[in-house]
Design a protein around this motif. Structure first.
Motif: not given
Ligand code: PEP
Ligand code: MN
Length: 336
Positions: A102, A126, A131-132, A164, A182, A185, A237, A269, A272, A298
């Protein structure tokens, strides 16, 4: 209506076409990408396109009644293959497998993940450096330094990087080190970000919004394309539903529906999508049977110690198994 212009079109020919389009009360929008120039005619009146079709300077013309145009299969029937270079493609009929943690956490983790992926013949890694996170106190990524470190090892191993990008200002510094941007979402409808990614000559994978519809995902892709970038991948996702037994509800329906609506590759995905480690494999295999062009999931040497999303992350043994089963499933499907 979409009109693809010939590469050698001259200005007066272009003006004549625009004038003709406007004469049908259609508004004309010019879109210039790495591959070509298009005029997107927006209007409602029905007319015979042969009245325009043989004007000089036109390479191709179609009426596309969908409200998204360039991403629609009504514009381009053949699947679009995303070429990442060095023989790595997405949407070519082979199954594209993208795997990794992740979050990128440090050099040791990068080295062991790269070695694992290499040993399995995986070509795309990936990982998140931005990171959100739902909580501002959770680990938010190593940032650009983490990306540079990752790039050094990925490049040496011949691995492509998907990661991302969360905001417009990150694009430029990341550009050199990224193969696929990326869009997460939480950013599917960040139209400034999508516009900016339209200016970039790198592939972009857009994830479906947490509560986003399939059409909204297609509109987001249309933003990037009309901004100038036609290297797109769409990713299911999981969406938020009333169901609490899983983190999200992986909408398998979206896979054949997207494949029918767009010429771009569709990736799933399952990590997630379901959020539960022991069920990631089932959802990955189901996604392939549903027609996905690829799977992104992941994996981590020690999921219990992962900085984020450990509960849905496979260890390397599980990863090895899922890769074997995904390839076998894809082969089986191709043999029908
Ligand atoms: C991720 O890929 O780690 C991620 C944050 O995904 P999403 O945007 O789908 O939540
Ligand atoms: Mn994650």
């Amino acid at each position: 209506m979409i009109i693809q212009l010939k590469k050698n079109i001259d200005q007066s020919q272009k003006e004549a076409i625009v004038k003709k389009v406007n004469s049908f009360k259609y508004e004309s929008n010019e879109v210039k990408t790495q591959k070509g120039t298009y005029l997107i005619g927006i209007g409602t009146k029905e007319f015979d396109i042969r009245q325009i079709g043989n004007m000089p300077g036109i390479a191709d013309i179609h009426i596309v009644s969908d409200s998204y145009k360039l991403v629609s299969k009504k514009w381009k029937v053949d699947p679009t293959v995303i070429d990442l270079g060095d023989g790595v493609t997405i949407g070519h009929g082979d199954l594209a497998i993208m795997a990794g943690p992740c979050s990128i956490e440090g050099e040791e983790q990068i080295i062991e993940t790269v070695a694992h992926l290499k040993s399995q013949g995986i070509k795309i890694m990936r990982g998140g450096v931005y990171k959100p996170r739902s909580s501002p106190y959770a680990f938010r990524g190593m940032g650009i330094d983490g990306l540079k470190l990752w790039y050094k090892h990925a490049k040496a191993a011949g691995l492509k990087i998907i990661t991302e990008v969360m905001q417009v200002s990150q694009i430029e510094p990341m550009l050199e080190y990224v193969d696929v941007f990326q869009v997460g979402a939480r950013n599917t409808q960040n139209f400034n970000l999508l516009d900016a990614l339209g200016q970039v000559d790198k592939a972009v994978m857009i994830k479906r919004g947490i509560s986003g519809t399939i059409d909204e995902l297609l509109y987001s892709a249309e933003y990037v394309f009309s901004g100038g970038n036609e290297k797109l991948i769409l990713c299911e996702r999981g969406i938020r539903t009333y169901e609490k037994a899983s983190r999200n509800t992986l909408d398998l329906n979206a896979i054949p529906i997207l494949k029918e609506k767009t010429h771009f590759p569709v990736v799933s995905d399952p990590s997630h999508g379901i959020g539960i480690r022991r069920h990631v494999e089932s959802m990955a295999l189901a996604s392939i049977m549903a027609g996905a062009d690829g799977v992104i999931y992941e994996t981590h040497a020690n999921p219990a110690k992962a900085f984020s999303d450990g509960q849905q992350t496979l260890d390397f043994k599980e990863s090895e198994q899922i890769i074997r089963k995904m390839r076998a499933t894809h082969e089986l499907l191709s043999s029908f």
